[in-house]
Design a protein around this motif. Structure first.
Motif, PDB file in Angstrom:
ATOM      1  N   HIS B  10     -20.014 -11.455  38.526  1.00  0.00           N
ATOM      2  CA  HIS B  10     -20.454 -10.461  37.803  1.00  0.00           C
ATOM      3  C   HIS B  10     -21.385 -10.909  36.589  1.00  0.00           C
ATOM      4  N   ALA B  86     -21.017  -6.771  27.831  1.00  0.00           N
ATOM      5  CA  ALA B  86     -20.742  -6.348  29.091  1.00  0.00           C
ATOM      6  C   ALA B  86     -19.560  -6.834  29.539  1.00  0.00           C
ATOM      7  N   ASP B  87     -19.406  -8.166  29.328  1.00  0.00           N
ATOM      8  CA  ASP B  87     -18.466  -8.976  30.185  1.00  0.00           C
ATOM      9  C   ASP B  87     -17.068  -8.620  29.204  1.00  0.00           C
ATOM     10  N   ASP B 102     -23.719  -3.538  32.733  1.00  0.00           N
ATOM     11  CA  ASP B 102     -22.363  -4.292  33.715  1.00  0.00           C
ATOM     12  C   ASP B 102     -22.286  -3.020  34.943  1.00  0.00           C
ATOM     13  N   ARG B 106     -22.212  -4.491  38.769  1.00  0.00           N
ATOM     14  CA  ARG B 106     -20.679  -4.327  39.493  1.00  0.00           C
ATOM     15  C   ARG B 106     -21.332  -3.483  40.736  1.00  0.00           C
TER      16      ARG B 106
END
Lengths: 166, 143
Positions: B10, B86-87, B102, B106
């Protein structure tokens, strides 16, 4: 959740941290709360397993160990559907409380002047997003909160006539 | 050099791979494993549990790599804020770009394998770097 299906997979974090210093312990607790975990017992929390929930709990497990604690990550399924349902219901109830508080805050704001209402709606919208992110079994209160916040004067609406609702 | 990370990448791992290839090791080869025990002995693991180039002190792996290789470029640190949010989404930084990036990553991970993701996201991160480089020079968002 399909009532006829067998229970799904959950990711569990078992952990124990030294009581002192308390700062790392509180940091871990905050992160778990933010993720919306179900507390199964002392030092044992659960989330429905997917790549993201598992990864989040894995990093928290590392953090626990970096601070002198013990932690393990487990994949498990509840032995009965009833047990899973109970778990899901308790998680949904926790989110429902959050959503009800947001709905009430939005209702209280309807009498405020437009500018204040619009500022508040920005904040409530952010709170709603946060609640949505830890909502694994959406209760009906979720839509109610969204509708209540959408009904406020918002920065988006006040530019036009307030018809641009989703 | 061989660099290894967890399969099913990701945002953080995609960004780390770009960072490594562009700023640390131009000849980097990437491999992906499901179990930490499968990391080849010759490889440098990143964004995996219990490794040096992982999450530490609240930093995501992208930030850890910046620190470890002493990359002080402020453009990279601006990108690090986005990757971090985002993580980890812990609101350490104000990075409104994060949720969008993000979501894009994904979605990408649903239609691409890991190597394809690196191929697609390479130019994406190159573009982000250029955007924030110009923004920093101009003092406002470039057109």
């Amino acid at each position: 959740m399909g009532a006829e299906r067998s229970p799904g997979t959950w990711v569990l974090l078992s952990y124990r941290m030294p009581r002192e210093p308390s700062t790392p312990r509180i940091a871990v607790w905050r992160k778990l709360k933010r993720l919306g975990v179900a507390q199964l017992s002392d030092g044992l929390v659960a989330l429905p397993a997917d790549a993201r929930t598992r990864e989040h709990l894995e990093w928290i497990a590392d953090e626990v160990m970096e601070h002198g604690g013990m932690a393990g990550i487990w994949l498990a399924s509840p032995a009965t559907q009833a047990q899973e349902r109970q778990l899901a219901e308790s998680m949904a109830a926790a989110r429902a409380d959050e959503y009800r508080a947001l709905t009430a805050a939005a209702a209280d704001a309807t009498d405020l002047p437009a500018a204040e209402q619009s500022r508040l709606s920005t904040r409530l919208r952010a709170d709603l997003r946060r609640a949505n992110r830890r909502d694994y079994f959406p209760p009906p209160e979720r839509e109610e909160a969204r509708a209540a916040i959408d009904g406020l004067q918002s920065p988006v609406h006040s530019a036009g006539k307030g018809t641009a609702k989703r | 050099m061989i660099w290894t990370t967890r399969a099913g990448i990701h945002i953080d791992r995609a960004a780390c791979a770009w960072l490594i290839r562009r700023f640390v090791d131009a000849d980097a080869d990437f491999t992906f494993v499901s179990d930490p025990d499968d990391v080849p002995p010759s490889a440098t693991p990143f964004d995996m549990r219990g490794v040096e180039l992982g999450h530490h002190d609240g930093d995501c792996s992208f930030e850890t790599i910046l620190r470890r290789y002493e990359l002080t470029d402020s453009v990279l640190w601006r990108i690090a804020e986005i990757i971090h949010e985002a993580d980890l989404d812990d609101e350490r930084y104000d990075a409104p770009e994060a949720p969008g990036l993000d979501t894009a990553l994904r979605g990408l991970s649903m239609v691409c394998d890991d190597l394809e993701i690196l191929t697609v996201t390479g130019p994406l991160f190159d573009g982000l770097y250029e955007f924030y480089r110009r923004a920093l020079l101009l003092g406002h968002e470039p057109a």
